[in-house]
Design an enzyme around this catalytic site. Sequence first.
Site, short mmCIF file in Angstrom:
data_model
loop_
_atom_site.label_atom_id
_atom_site.label_comp_id
_atom_site.label_asym_id
_atom_site.label_seq_id
_atom_site.Cartn_x
_atom_site.Cartn_y
_atom_site.Cartn_z
N GLN A 193 50.77 44.80 32.46
CA GLN A 193 49.66 45.46 33.15
C GLN A 193 48.47 45.63 32.21
O GLN A 193 48.61 46.08 31.08
CB GLN A 193 50.14 46.83 33.69
CG GLN A 193 49.12 47.55 34.55
CD GLN A 193 48.80 46.83 35.86
OE1 GLN A 193 49.60 46.07 36.39
NE2 GLN A 193 47.61 47.06 36.38
N ASP A 203 50.87 36.33 36.81
CA ASP A 203 49.48 36.75 37.00
C ASP A 203 48.53 35.55 37.03
O ASP A 203 47.39 35.67 37.48
CB ASP A 203 49.03 37.66 35.84
CG ASP A 203 49.12 39.14 36.18
OD1 ASP A 203 48.85 39.49 37.34
OD2 ASP A 203 49.44 39.92 35.27
N LYS A 240 53.50 47.63 42.66
CA LYS A 240 54.11 46.30 42.43
C LYS A 240 55.63 46.42 42.51
O LYS A 240 56.29 45.57 43.10
CB LYS A 240 53.66 45.74 41.07
CG LYS A 240 52.19 45.31 41.10
CD LYS A 240 51.61 44.99 39.73
CE LYS A 240 50.10 44.76 39.87
NZ LYS A 240 49.43 44.45 38.60
#
Length: 284
Positions: free
Chosen positions: A96, A119, A52
Site C-alpha cells: 500500500q 497493482d 481490499k
Amino acid sequence: MSQLIDGKQISKQIKDELKDEVARLAAMGKHACLAVVQVGNDPASSVYVNNKKKACAYIGIESRSYELPEETTEEELTALVEKLNRDEGVNGILVQLPLPSHIDEDRIIRTISPDKDVDGFHPVSVGRLWIGEKGFLSCTPAGIIQLLKRSGISIEGKECVIIGRSNIVGKPMAALLLRENGTVTIAHSRTKNLQEITRRADILIVAIGKRQFITADYVREGAVVIDVGMHRDENNHLCGDVDFADVEPHTSAITPVPGGVGPMTIAMLMNNCVETIRTQEERA
Ligand code: GUN
C-alpha cells in the site's frame, strides 16, 4: 438526459463475475492468495487496505495481511517483499502506498516480482502495457475502460483527453485508450489553453487533483466526463475534480463522486488477482 455511470453497480457486477470464476477455478484446485503489506497506520491507507481485504473475502481470494510499524527500514521491507516473491503460496503482492518518507517507493515497487505485480506499477508491467503485451494493468485506468465499455460507450476513433500525467492514472490511461483505438491527448498543469483542448474531447478523463476545477466551460456539449478526483467540499461532502452540478447538464454521460471511478479500482485489483491463477498450469 445525461447517463449517470454507476461505478458501484458495475463494480458489483464485476466482483460477482469474479466470484463465480474463482469458484470454478477452486474446483480445479487453483486458489489465489494476495499478500497485502501496509507500513505504518495512515488512516486513509488502513481504510483502503481493509476494503481490499473485504473484497478478497467476498470473491473467495485468500488475503494475507502484513502490518509493519512506521519505523520499518527499507531493508526490512525489501526482505519481506523478496520472501513473498519466493513464496509459491502467494500469487499477488500489494504494497500500500504511500510509504513512509524514509523508504524509497520506486525501489520497493521494482522489488516486487512482475509476475505478482497486481497493482501494475512495476516498470515491466508498464512496458508490457505500452507495447501491447499481456501483463497486469494499472487498476484505476483499467476500471475506467470497464466503466465506458459496460455503459455502452465506444472509444474507437473518439477524441479522448486526459487531464493528469501521473504514473498511476494519466499515463496508463493514455496507453489503454490508445489500445482501444481512441485518439489520445494528455493535458496537465503546464498545458496552455486547457479549455481549448478539453472542449475537443468526446471523452474527458479528469485526474487533475483540484477540487471541482472542471466547470461547464471546459466541456463540449454531449461529451462523456469521467472524474477520478476525490475531495471534501466546504460541507465535508465527498466531491471530485469536476463541478458535477455545473457540468452534468452538458454531458451525454458522467461519473458521480462518490460511486463512480472509486469502486472500480478495487474491482480491477481483484481481476488482477484472479488473473494470476487463470493462466496457471493445472496442478496435478
Ligand atoms: N494507494 C492509493 N492507491 C493505491 C493503489 O492503487 N495501490 C497501492 N498499492 N497503493 C495505493
